[in-house]
Write a protein that holds these residues in place. Structure first.
Motif, PDB file in Angstrom:
ATOM      1  N   ASN A 454      31.150  54.365  34.611  1.00 42.34           N
ATOM      2  CA  ASN A 454      32.559  54.011  34.440  1.00 42.34           C
ATOM      3  C   ASN A 454      33.115  53.301  35.668  1.00 42.34           C
ATOM      4  OD1 ASN A 454      33.155  54.955  31.779  1.00 42.34           O
ATOM      5  ND2 ASN A 454      32.977  57.048  32.541  1.00 42.34           N
ATOM      6  N   THR A 455      32.628  53.663  36.844  1.00 43.73           N
ATOM      7  CA  THR A 455      33.062  52.969  38.055  1.00 43.73           C
ATOM      8  C   THR A 455      32.630  51.512  38.013  1.00 43.73           C
ATOM      9  OG1 THR A 455      32.940  55.022  39.353  1.00 43.73           O
ATOM     10  CG2 THR A 455      32.948  52.950  40.578  1.00 43.73           C
ATOM     11  N   ASN A 456      31.402  51.275  37.612  1.00 41.90           N
ATOM     12  CA  ASN A 456      30.914  49.896  37.535  1.00 41.90           C
ATOM     13  C   ASN A 456      31.653  49.086  36.474  1.00 41.90           C
ATOM     14  OD1 ASN A 456      28.895  49.786  39.589  1.00 41.90           O
ATOM     15  ND2 ASN A 456      27.586  51.083  38.338  1.00 41.90           N
ATOM     16  N   THR A 457      32.051  49.755  35.384  1.00 38.87           N
ATOM     17  CA  THR A 457      32.850  49.064  34.370  1.00 38.87           C
ATOM     18  C   THR A 457      34.186  48.631  34.962  1.00 38.87           C
ATOM     19  OG1 THR A 457      31.827  50.295  32.560  1.00 38.87           O
ATOM     20  CG2 THR A 457      33.973  49.304  32.121  1.00 38.87           C
ATOM     21  N   ALA A 458      34.798  49.528  35.747  1.00 41.06           N
ATOM     22  CA  ALA A 458      36.065  49.191  36.400  1.00 41.06           C
ATOM     23  C   ALA A 458      35.881  48.054  37.394  1.00 41.06           C
ATOM     24  CB  ALA A 458      36.641  50.421  37.097  1.00 41.06           C
ATOM     25  N   VAL A 459      34.795  48.089  38.138  1.00 41.03           N
ATOM     26  CA  VAL A 459      34.519  47.026  39.102  1.00 41.03           C
ATOM     27  C   VAL A 459      34.370  45.689  38.389  1.00 41.03           C
ATOM     28  CG1 VAL A 459      32.831  46.157  40.779  1.00 41.03           C
ATOM     29  CG2 VAL A 459      33.504  48.571  40.812  1.00 41.03           C
ATOM     30  N   GLY A 460      33.775  45.718  37.195  1.00 35.07           N
ATOM     31  CA  GLY A 460      33.600  44.496  36.431  1.00 35.07           C
ATOM     32  C   GLY A 460      34.907  43.835  36.037  1.00 35.07           C
ATOM     33  N   ARG A 461      36.000  44.621  36.038  1.00 38.82           N
ATOM     34  CA  ARG A 461      37.312  44.043  35.713  1.00 38.82           C
ATOM     35  C   ARG A 461      37.985  43.422  36.935  1.00 38.82           C
ATOM     36  NH1 ARG A 461      38.026  48.968  32.333  1.00 38.82           N
ATOM     37  NH2 ARG A 461      39.289  49.911  33.985  1.00 38.82           N
ATOM     38  N   LEU A 462      37.443  43.658  38.131  1.00 36.58           N
ATOM     39  CA  LEU A 462      38.041  43.137  39.352  1.00 36.58           C
ATOM     40  C   LEU A 462      37.570  41.700  39.577  1.00 36.58           C
ATOM     41  CD1 LEU A 462      37.541  46.258  41.666  1.00 36.58           C
ATOM     42  CD2 LEU A 462      39.676  45.493  40.628  1.00 36.58           C
ATOM     43  N   SER A 463      38.490  40.787  39.675  1.00 43.06           N
ATOM     44  CA  SER A 463      38.124  39.373  39.785  1.00 43.06           C
ATOM     45  C   SER A 463      37.315  39.078  41.038  1.00 43.06           C
ATOM     46  CB  SER A 463      39.387  38.508  39.758  1.00 43.06           C
ATOM     47  OG  SER A 463      40.249  38.842  40.843  1.00 43.06           O
ATOM     48  N   GLY A 464      37.544  39.828  42.090  1.00 38.34           N
ATOM     49  CA  GLY A 464      36.813  39.586  43.323  1.00 38.34           C
ATOM     50  C   GLY A 464      35.795  40.667  43.648  1.00 38.34           C
ATOM     51  N   GLY A 465      35.550  41.582  42.691  1.00 34.74           N
ATOM     52  CA  GLY A 465      34.625  42.670  42.941  1.00 34.74           C
ATOM     53  C   GLY A 465      35.289  43.799  43.714  1.00 34.74           C
ATOM     54  N   ASP A 469      39.769  42.822  49.577  1.00 31.07           N
ATOM     55  CA  ASP A 469      40.546  41.597  49.389  1.00 31.07           C
ATOM     56  C   ASP A 469      40.984  41.399  47.940  1.00 31.07           C
ATOM     57  OD1 ASP A 469      40.366  40.688  52.097  1.00 31.07           O
ATOM     58  OD2 ASP A 469      38.295  40.125  51.700  1.00 31.07           O
ATOM     59  N   THR A 470      40.365  42.125  47.023  1.00 31.89           N
ATOM     60  CA  THR A 470      40.726  42.008  45.620  1.00 31.89           C
ATOM     61  C   THR A 470      42.099  42.659  45.401  1.00 31.89           C
ATOM     62  OG1 THR A 470      38.411  42.052  44.938  1.00 31.89           O
ATOM     63  CG2 THR A 470      40.043  42.594  43.267  1.00 31.89           C
ATOM     64  N   LYS A 471      42.951  41.993  44.683  1.00 34.06           N
ATOM     65  CA  LYS A 471      44.312  42.491  44.492  1.00 34.06           C
ATOM     66  C   LYS A 471      44.395  43.399  43.273  1.00 34.06           C
ATOM     67  CE  LYS A 471      46.568  38.511  46.652  1.00 34.06           C
ATOM     68  NZ  LYS A 471      47.586  37.438  46.494  1.00 34.06           N
ATOM     69  N   VAL A 472      45.247  44.428  43.376  1.00 39.37           N
ATOM     70  CA  VAL A 472      45.504  45.280  42.231  1.00 39.37           C
ATOM     71  C   VAL A 472      46.345  44.505  41.221  1.00 39.37           C
ATOM     72  CG1 VAL A 472      45.310  47.383  43.613  1.00 39.37           C
ATOM     73  CG2 VAL A 472      47.571  46.330  43.290  1.00 39.37           C
ATOM     74  N   TRP A 473      46.505  45.062  40.026  1.00 42.06           N
ATOM     75  CA  TRP A 473      47.140  44.361  38.915  1.00 42.06           C
ATOM     76  C   TRP A 473      48.516  43.784  39.270  1.00 42.06           C
ATOM     77  CZ3 TRP A 473      51.448  46.881  36.407  1.00 42.06           C
ATOM     78  CH2 TRP A 473      51.987  46.137  35.352  1.00 42.06           C
ATOM     79  N   TRP A 474      49.378  44.585  39.902  1.00 36.55           N
ATOM     80  CA  TRP A 474      50.731  44.102  40.160  1.00 36.55           C
ATOM     81  C   TRP A 474      50.822  43.176  41.359  1.00 36.55           C
ATOM     82  CZ3 TRP A 474      51.732  45.543  45.000  1.00 36.55           C
ATOM     83  CH2 TRP A 474      51.311  46.795  45.467  1.00 36.55           C
ATOM     84  N   ASP A 475      49.741  43.071  42.132  1.00 39.13           N
ATOM     85  CA  ASP A 475      49.730  42.235  43.341  1.00 39.13           C
ATOM     86  C   ASP A 475      49.115  40.883  42.995  1.00 39.13           C
ATOM     87  OD1 ASP A 475      49.841  41.349  45.945  1.00 39.13           O
ATOM     88  OD2 ASP A 475      48.081  42.495  46.604  1.00 39.13           O
ATOM     89  N   LYS A 476      49.680  40.183  42.032  1.00 31.80           N
ATOM     90  CA  LYS A 476      49.097  38.945  41.527  1.00 31.80           C
ATOM     91  C   LYS A 476      49.337  37.777  42.486  1.00 31.80           C
ATOM     92  CE  LYS A 476      51.192  36.802  38.219  1.00 31.80           C
ATOM     93  NZ  LYS A 476      51.804  36.422  36.912  1.00 31.80           N
TER      94      LYS A 476
END
Length: 476
Positions: A454-465, A469-476
């Motif tokens: 499940n952690t890897n599935t979540a990581v797969g949704r992160l545009s930058g991994g 440096d990858t931004k959370v959803w509201w930090d667009k």
């Protein structure tokens, strides 16, 4: 509000022990009571709330603080951290309060500690607050399937968007859940007074919805609608410092102000020069409460340079003067200053009607009141870098939010990511590849080892991994 008297039976009464699973499958203390006191569980969770307002890592990222010896965090060493302890600790204790007040076989045990609806409502509000701080740091985290014990040991990660919207729903429902029954005992914060908890629930709805202003900036969108609904709710919101969510410490060995503990044997943290320079530039009298002197500690030094500066400047500013970090000094977690400045921003954005300047100045005055600041507040707000009359109103409101959140680095770091104010300069000795201030925590080793799929599935949704440096959803 009277000083909290933390009950001596807190630890003995709770059967929740640190276990192998971060989501509720905990070990049971064989020497403990079979059934916990829900009052003690509530007291235990509330006694730890001060830690959410006194985090040093987030305070370093928001440049409130500097490290004086070991400078890895302020130079952005990889923030690979686990959230397990919060799930198996405070969140699981709150879930047990809910369980004991909904399970027909347990109701008789919890009834002596107050109305089931009162206990559940308070637990839901506190759960929402804690989950808010978790998702703001990591982004997507286990939420809907979490805290179910053996039923779900490897819960899915939910999107931050889904979590945010459910937090607002939970706060609405919790506020409506209070009934005419007996008040909850064990409540160190508001003594079980439903009106105070309802104000807090509305306040959190306002702050949570405002956090999504990058995603929903316009009037009529989700953030504006939810903010306006909470703002207009007849139960009100925190608008006066006497209503603040404040933790009062008794000063005993087990329950002391976190800043006192931080400086008890070491002095690894200081008020940053970034912060003292801001206070000087704004002629801000809150500096006498924010730090112990006006000598700010330079931010992002190497270890050698930090030690050298400390040796050459022994009176550098600590985080607060001694009176504000005494063992029995209170810690404010949510304040009227935070809320009134949020109201000022919402008015400036056109989300709600009202006088922007009135709310803005009240937010500043409430912060001054909280910190006992002395001075001419009219002269202060009349300065060019403070007065809204000179333009750049939204940036000026954001800057005052930055001041008002001090020393709550968790909220300041999140608000800085949302607003970009102030324009913080990354450490000159940054050790991370991007050399930029981290935007999120990366998932810890336990997340990968215990719940790897499940952690890897979540990581797969992160545009930058899974990087800082990858931004959370509201930090667009």
């Amino acid at each position: 509000m009277k000083s909290v008297k933390v009950l001596s039976f807190l630890l003995a009464a709770s059967v929740i022990a640190a276990g192998c699973s971060k989501f509720g499958d905990t070990n049971v203390n064989p020497n403990g009571a079979t059934d916990p006191s829900t009052a003690a569980l509530l007291s235990g969770v509330e006694a730890g709330l001060g830690s959410y307002a006194t985090q040093t890592r987030e305070g370093l990222y928001s440049q409130y603080f500097s490290e004086t010896q070991y400078t890895e965090v302020s130079n952005y060493a990889l923030p690979r951290l686990d959230f397990d302890a919060v799930y198996s600790g405070a969140l699981f204790d709150l879930q047990n309060i809910i369980r004991y007040n909904t399970d027909a076989d347990k109701l008789a045990l919890s009834a002596k500690f107050g109305s089931a609806n009162h206990q559940i409502a308070i637990a839901r509000i506190l759960k929402a607050y804690i989950f808010w701080t978790i998702t703001d740091r990591w982004g997507d985290v286990p939420y809907f399937e979490a805290l179910k014990g053996e039923e779900e040991l490897t819960p899915a990660y939910d999107t931050q968007e889904a979590i945010y919207k459910d937090l607002v729903k939970e706060l609405k429902e919790a506020s409506d859940q209070f009934d005419g029954g007996s008040i909850a005992t064990g409540d160190l914060l508001y003594r079980g007074v439903a009106a105070s908890w309802k104000r807090l629930a509305n306040t959190l709805r306002m702050l949570i919805s405002l956090r999504t202003s990058k995603v929903y900036p316009n009037p009529g969108e989700w953030a504006a609608t939810e903010f306006a609904n909470a703002y207009a709710d007849s139960d009100g919101y925190i608008s006066d410092s006497t209503q603040n969510l404040t933790l009062f410490y008794p000063g005993t060995a087990a329950y002391r102000n976190p800043w006192y503990n931080l400086y008890l044997t070491r002095a690894d943290f200081a008020q940053s020069k970034v912060m003292t320079d801001f206070m000087a530039a704004y002629n801000d009298p809150r500096q006498t409460s924010f730090g112990s002197s006006t000598i700010g500690f330079p931010y992002g030094l190497t270890r050698f340079d930090a030690v050298t500066f400390g040796e050459n400047n022994p009176t550098y500013s600590r985080i607060h003067p001694s009176a504000y970090r005494a063992a029995g000094a209170p810690v404010v977690v949510v304040s009227s200053a935070h809320v009134m400045l949020a109201v000022a921003e919402a008015r400036q954005r056109g989300w709600i009607a009202g006088d922007v300047t009135e709310a803005y100045q009240k937010g500043i005055s409430e912060s001054w009141r909280q910190w006992g600041a002395k001075g001419d507040i009219n002269a202060y707000v009349g300065q060019a870098n403070v007065s809204l009359a000179g333009g750049n109103a939204l940036s000026k409101i954001h800057m005052q939010q930055y001041f008002a959140f001090y020393p709550n680095g968790m909220q300041a770091w999140a608000n800085w990511r949302r607003t970009g104010v102030p324009a913080l300069v990354p450490s000159p000795n940054a050790s991370n590849p991007s050399k930029q201030i981290p935007r999120r925590f990366t998932y810890g080793s336990l997340a990968y080892s215990v719940n790897g799929e499940n952690t890897n599935t979540a990581v797969g949704r992160l545009s930058g991994g899974d990087t800082p440096d990858t931004k959370v959803w509201w930090d667009k």
